[in-house]
Design an enzyme around this catalytic site. Structure first.
Site, short mmCIF file in Angstrom:
data_model
loop_
_atom_site.label_atom_id
_atom_site.label_comp_id
_atom_site.label_asym_id
_atom_site.label_seq_id
_atom_site.Cartn_x
_atom_site.Cartn_y
_atom_site.Cartn_z
CB ILE A 179 -0.97 0.00 1.21
CG1 ILE A 179 -1.90 1.23 1.17
CG2 ILE A 179 -0.27 -0.11 2.54
CD1 ILE A 179 -3.03 1.19 2.20
CB SER A 180 1.36 3.99 -2.42
OG SER A 180 1.61 3.24 -3.57
#
Length: 217
Positions: free
Chosen positions: A65-66
């Site tokens: 997840i960025s």
């Protein structure tokens, strides 16, 4: 997974948004969306306490997840407006798609990993976000649904894929990290005419690589 979004989470999101402002994120719609979307619901339970730190975290299937700053930076570059048709390449956890939905975009998102697709296309509507989710090869985009006002790519590509350039509306823009597996440059590709594209570069980032084909398990 904890489905609660309590005042503590909301306070942590406000703190995250304040940090993003300090780092140079100015678009009020982007900041409001990051302040709305409950990022902790997108994390594995072991990482929930880290959900509002400005860091990337693993989500399984070799993906992450960025970092919130990266999501905010890409989204700010996208200059998305309400009701615009946006193609996201690389659904991942679904967090970026939720941010775009929170901004009022019509979101079409494509994921090549069946495991992630299966999880996200049920999970997002359950927490109040309803992008159109597709399982497929992001390099090919969604030609039958083109053209798109905006395209955002959330993995590092060696070059700008031609099918995605062709699926961009004239006057539209694509945000895509381009480079090798070690580092990429953030490109904004503006389609200024039928066969005319203008590229701006906006600094170096590190994304997981954009891969061709699908993973059907």
């Amino acid at each position: 997974m904890d489905q609660n979004d309590n005042p503590r989470h909301q306070g942590l999101r406000k703190k995250l948004v304040d940090g993003l402002k300090i780092k140079g994120i100015r678009n009020e719609n982007v900041l409001a969306a990051i302040g709305e979307v409950p990022r902790h619901l997108f994390m594995d339970s072991g990482f929930v306490n880290f959900a509002y730190k400005d860091q990337a975290f693993p989500i399984g299937a070799g993906q992450t997840i960025s970092q919130p700053y990266t999501v905010a930076f890409q989204t700010q570059l996208l200059e998305v407006e309400k009701n615009q048709k946006v193609l996201e390449v690389g659904t991942g956890s679904g967090y970026q798609a939720a941010v775009l939905c929170a901004m009022g975009a019509k979101v079409f998102t494509i994921e090549r990993q069946k495991e992630l697709y299966n999880k996200v296309h049920k999970f997002l509507p359950a927490i109040g976000y309803s992008p159109a989710c597709f399982f497929g090869d992001g390099y090919k985009g969604l030609p039958t649904l083109a053209p798109f006002d905006r395209i955002i790519v959330t993995a590092g590509a060696p070059t700008v894929p031609l099918p995605l350039k062709y699926q961009l509306k004239v006057g539209g823009k694509m945000v895509i990290p381009v480079g090798d597996n070690n580092k990429q440059e953030m490109y904004v590709v503006n389609r200024v005419g039928e066969n005319d594209y203008r590229i701006e570069k906006h600094g170096r980032f590190l994304f997981v690589p954009m891969l061709k084909g699908i993973v059907n398990f």
